[in-house]
Design an enzyme around this catalytic site. Structure first.
Site, mmCIF file in Angstrom:
data_model
loop_
_atom_site.group_PDB
_atom_site.id
_atom_site.type_symbol
_atom_site.label_atom_id
_atom_site.label_comp_id
_atom_site.label_asym_id
_atom_site.label_seq_id
_atom_site.Cartn_x
_atom_site.Cartn_y
_atom_site.Cartn_z
ATOM 1 N N ASP A 1 72.549 42.110 11.230
ATOM 2 C CA ASP A 1 72.156 41.352 12.410
ATOM 3 C C ASP A 1 71.891 42.305 13.567
ATOM 4 O O ASP A 1 72.787 43.019 14.007
ATOM 5 C CB ASP A 1 73.281 40.386 12.805
ATOM 6 C CG ASP A 1 72.900 39.545 14.012
ATOM 7 O OD1 ASP A 1 72.195 38.538 13.814
ATOM 8 O OD2 ASP A 1 73.278 39.903 15.149
ATOM 9 N N LYS B 1 66.137 39.357 16.810
ATOM 10 C CA LYS B 1 66.045 38.231 17.757
ATOM 11 C C LYS B 1 65.050 38.530 18.872
ATOM 12 O O LYS B 1 64.866 39.684 19.271
ATOM 13 C CB LYS B 1 67.428 37.949 18.383
ATOM 14 C CG LYS B 1 68.560 37.875 17.374
ATOM 15 C CD LYS B 1 69.874 37.446 17.996
ATOM 16 C CE LYS B 1 71.034 37.680 17.041
ATOM 17 N NZ LYS B 1 71.581 39.057 17.095
ATOM 18 N N HIS C 1 66.928 34.295 20.928
ATOM 19 C CA HIS C 1 68.285 34.777 21.219
ATOM 20 C C HIS C 1 69.093 33.792 22.074
ATOM 21 O O HIS C 1 70.253 33.512 21.776
ATOM 22 C CB HIS C 1 68.191 36.142 21.912
ATOM 23 C CG HIS C 1 69.412 36.985 21.764
ATOM 24 N ND1 HIS C 1 69.362 38.352 21.639
ATOM 25 C CD2 HIS C 1 70.727 36.674 21.729
ATOM 26 C CE1 HIS C 1 70.596 38.834 21.532
ATOM 27 N NE2 HIS C 1 71.446 37.825 21.582
HETATM 28 N N1 LIG Z 1 73.471 35.701 19.273
HETATM 29 C C1 LIG Z 1 74.253 36.163 20.240
HETATM 30 O O1 LIG Z 1 74.108 35.804 21.417
HETATM 31 C C2 LIG Z 1 75.320 37.127 19.911
HETATM 32 C C3 LIG Z 1 75.309 37.773 18.679
HETATM 33 N N2 LIG Z 1 76.289 38.676 18.351
HETATM 34 C C4 LIG Z 1 76.213 39.296 17.016
HETATM 35 O O2 LIG Z 1 77.430 39.005 16.332
HETATM 36 C C5 LIG Z 1 78.046 40.219 15.923
HETATM 37 C C6 LIG Z 1 79.551 40.059 15.875
HETATM 38 O O3 LIG Z 1 80.051 39.696 17.141
HETATM 39 P P1 LIG Z 1 80.958 40.698 18.028
HETATM 40 O O4 LIG Z 1 80.858 40.233 19.427
HETATM 41 O O5 LIG Z 1 80.589 42.087 17.712
HETATM 42 O O6 LIG Z 1 82.442 40.360 17.569
HETATM 43 P P2 LIG Z 1 83.304 40.598 16.251
HETATM 44 O O7 LIG Z 1 84.099 39.356 16.059
HETATM 45 O O8 LIG Z 1 82.466 41.071 15.144
HETATM 46 O O9 LIG Z 1 84.314 41.732 16.707
HETATM 47 C C7 LIG Z 1 83.920 43.070 16.759
HETATM 48 C C8 LIG Z 1 85.081 43.906 17.290
HETATM 49 O O10 LIG Z 1 86.220 43.775 16.448
HETATM 50 C C9 LIG Z 1 86.561 45.025 15.856
HETATM 51 N N3 LIG Z 1 86.883 44.732 14.450
HETATM 52 C C10 LIG Z 1 86.026 44.590 13.409
HETATM 53 N N4 LIG Z 1 86.689 44.228 12.292
HETATM 54 C C11 LIG Z 1 87.992 44.144 12.632
HETATM 55 C C12 LIG Z 1 89.167 43.814 11.912
HETATM 56 N N5 LIG Z 1 89.124 43.480 10.623
HETATM 57 N N6 LIG Z 1 90.358 43.811 12.567
HETATM 58 C C13 LIG Z 1 90.409 44.140 13.891
HETATM 59 N N7 LIG Z 1 89.324 44.462 14.624
HETATM 60 C C14 LIG Z 1 88.133 44.457 14.000
HETATM 61 C C15 LIG Z 1 85.379 45.933 16.055
HETATM 62 O O11 LIG Z 1 85.783 47.268 16.253
HETATM 63 P P3 LIG Z 1 85.387 48.483 15.227
HETATM 64 O O12 LIG Z 1 83.899 48.639 15.274
HETATM 65 O O13 LIG Z 1 86.119 49.644 15.781
HETATM 66 O O14 LIG Z 1 85.888 48.067 13.864
HETATM 67 C C16 LIG Z 1 84.779 45.375 17.341
HETATM 68 O O15 LIG Z 1 85.451 45.900 18.469
HETATM 69 C C17 LIG Z 1 77.533 41.240 16.946
HETATM 70 O O16 LIG Z 1 77.756 42.557 16.524
HETATM 71 C C18 LIG Z 1 76.095 40.824 17.056
HETATM 72 O O17 LIG Z 1 75.360 41.321 15.948
HETATM 73 C C19 LIG Z 1 77.335 38.919 19.209
HETATM 74 C C20 LIG Z 1 77.386 38.337 20.441
HETATM 75 C C21 LIG Z 1 76.368 37.389 20.909
HETATM 76 O O1 LIG Z 2 73.908 39.118 21.461
HETATM 77 C C1 LIG Z 2 74.627 39.469 22.371
HETATM 78 C C2 LIG Z 2 75.630 40.529 22.188
HETATM 79 O O2 LIG Z 2 76.826 40.287 22.855
HETATM 80 C C3 LIG Z 2 76.692 39.995 24.228
HETATM 81 C C4 LIG Z 2 78.054 39.893 24.829
HETATM 82 O O3 LIG Z 2 78.862 38.947 24.176
HETATM 83 C C5 LIG Z 2 75.890 38.726 24.336
HETATM 84 O O4 LIG Z 2 75.785 38.376 25.673
HETATM 85 C C6 LIG Z 2 74.535 38.888 23.715
HETATM 86 O O5 LIG Z 2 73.861 37.657 23.676
#
Ligand SMILES: NC(=O)C1=CN([C@@H]2O[C@H](COP(=O)(O)OP(=O)(O)OC[C@H]3O[C@@H](n4cnc5c(N)ncnc54)[C@H](OP(=O)(O)O)[C@@H]3O)[C@@H](O)[C@H]2O)C=CC1
Ligand SMILES: O=C1CO[C@H](CO)[C@@H](O)[C@@H]1O
Length: 276
Positions: free
Chosen positions: A45, A75, A108
């Site tokens: 993603d 996106k 997005h």
């Molecule tokens: N459409 C949208 O608006 C959005 C989309 N996204 C997408 O969703 C994905 C995931 O969401 P995200 O906000 O990154 O949140 P996550 O729930 O994936 O959490 C990620 C964080 O948790 C840590 N982590 C990963 N695995 C573990 C584990 N098993 N135990 C403890 N900590 C862990 C990572 O650190 P480390 O790397 O050190 O493991 C990182 O700091 C994003 O990367 C993005 O691609 C996110 C936000 C908004």
């Molecule tokens: O995709 C995204 C990645 O994370 C950001 C913070 O949560 C979001 O705002 C954004 O939409």
């Protein structure tokens, strides 16, 4: 390891688990993607807004995995909404990724004040017909945005990617999506900001199954048919996050986890959120 898939309404299979890449830069995303591919991940993603599509493409190329096996999502950012701008933006994303097509293209955020998501979606329908995108969908859309999109285009998105975790279970929105055959994909699945991993309920269930809190939370998603995309830059956590298809949560576990839900108002407001 082999990751199971779910069938999208477009007829294409989508892995139930993939790698999130925000906020990794090009260098870090290339490393993370190559490592995840080595572990058996096939879904990645990304987004134009993450400014890491070049790195994602490099990681995919370095992994040597066949294009046909991959499922790549990117996106459309707010700044590129509009019919012509959407078409240009997809071509620019493909160039950065080094791909001929993406598997899933999402709007997005709806950005209702811009009032361009319907025309952007019309461009995506055309891009799909041209074979540049396999499936099209949305992200952060609420019921009223989807009602309008479907009424005005007569096309139902394959996926809605929404903020989703045990603390933000989005039950009404999920029911709306499931009723229309729209696959639910969860972002921030671990609920880190809401402290889900340190909730005693999650820790107790994890201990009972001999699993980590992260595995319990990710299992909660996939056991309900939700596509989940945890981000990790660590190969060790990438591996652990994918080892969730060999155990099951009980009905009692699911009922206890349901008690963590903070309700719809605790989720990011899709009408107020303005990110271009
Ligand atoms: N459409 C949208 O608006 C959005 C989309 N996204 C997408 O969703 C994905 C995931 O969401 P995200 O906000 O990154 O949140 P996550 O729930 O994936 O959490 C990620 C964080 O948790 C840590 N982590 C990963 N695995 C573990 C584990 N098993 N135990 C403890 N900590 C862990 C990572 O650190 P480390 O790397 O050190 O493991 C990182 O700091 C994003 O990367 C993005 O691609 C996110 C936000 C908004
Ligand atoms: O995709 C995204 C990645 O994370 C950001 C913070 O949560 C979001 O705002 C954004 O939409």
């Amino acid at each position: 390891m082999t990751i199971p898939t779910t069938l999208l309404s477009s007829g294409h299979p989508m892995p139930l688990l993939g790698l999130g890449t925000w906020p990794l830069d090009d260098h870090a995303s290339a490393r993370a993607v190559e490592s995840a591919m080595g572990l058996g991940y096939r879904l990645v993603d990304t987004a134009s807004r993450y400014e890491n599509e070049v790195g994602v493409g490099q990681g995919l190329a370095a992994s040597g995995v066949d294009r046909a096996e991959l499922f790549i999502t990117t996106k459309l950012r707010g700044a590129d909404q509009g019919y012509d701008a959407t078409r240009d933006a997809l071509h620019a994303s493909l160039d950065r990724l080094g791909l001929d097509y993406v598997d899933l293209y999402l709007i997005h955020w709806p950005l209702p004040r811009l009032d361009r998501y319907v025309e952007s979606y019309r461009a995506m329908i055309d891009l799909a017909a041209e074979g540049l995108v396999r499936s099209i969908g949305v992200s952060n859309f609420r019921e009223h945005h989807l009602d309008r999109l479907i009424a005005e285009t007569s096309h139902v998105p394959a996926v809605n990617q929404i903020q989703l975790s045990p603390a933000l279970a989005r039950t009404d929105l999920r029911r709306y999506l499931t009723d229309r055959g729209i696959t639910v994909e969860g972002w921030s699945p671990l609920g880190q900001e809401e402290g889900v991993l340190t909730e005693p309920v999650i820790q107790e269930i994890a201990a009972a199954h001999g699993r980590s809190p992260g595995q319990v939370v990710l299992r909660w998603h996939v056991q309900q048919g939700i596509v989940t995309i945890p981000k990790s830059a660590s190969p060790e956590r990438q591996r652990s996050n994918a080892e969730i298809f060999d155990f099951a949560l009980t009905e009692d576990d699911m009922a206890r986890i349901a008690g963590l839900d903070r309700g719809e108002d605790a989720a990011r407001d899709s009408d107020e959120h303005e990110e271009f």
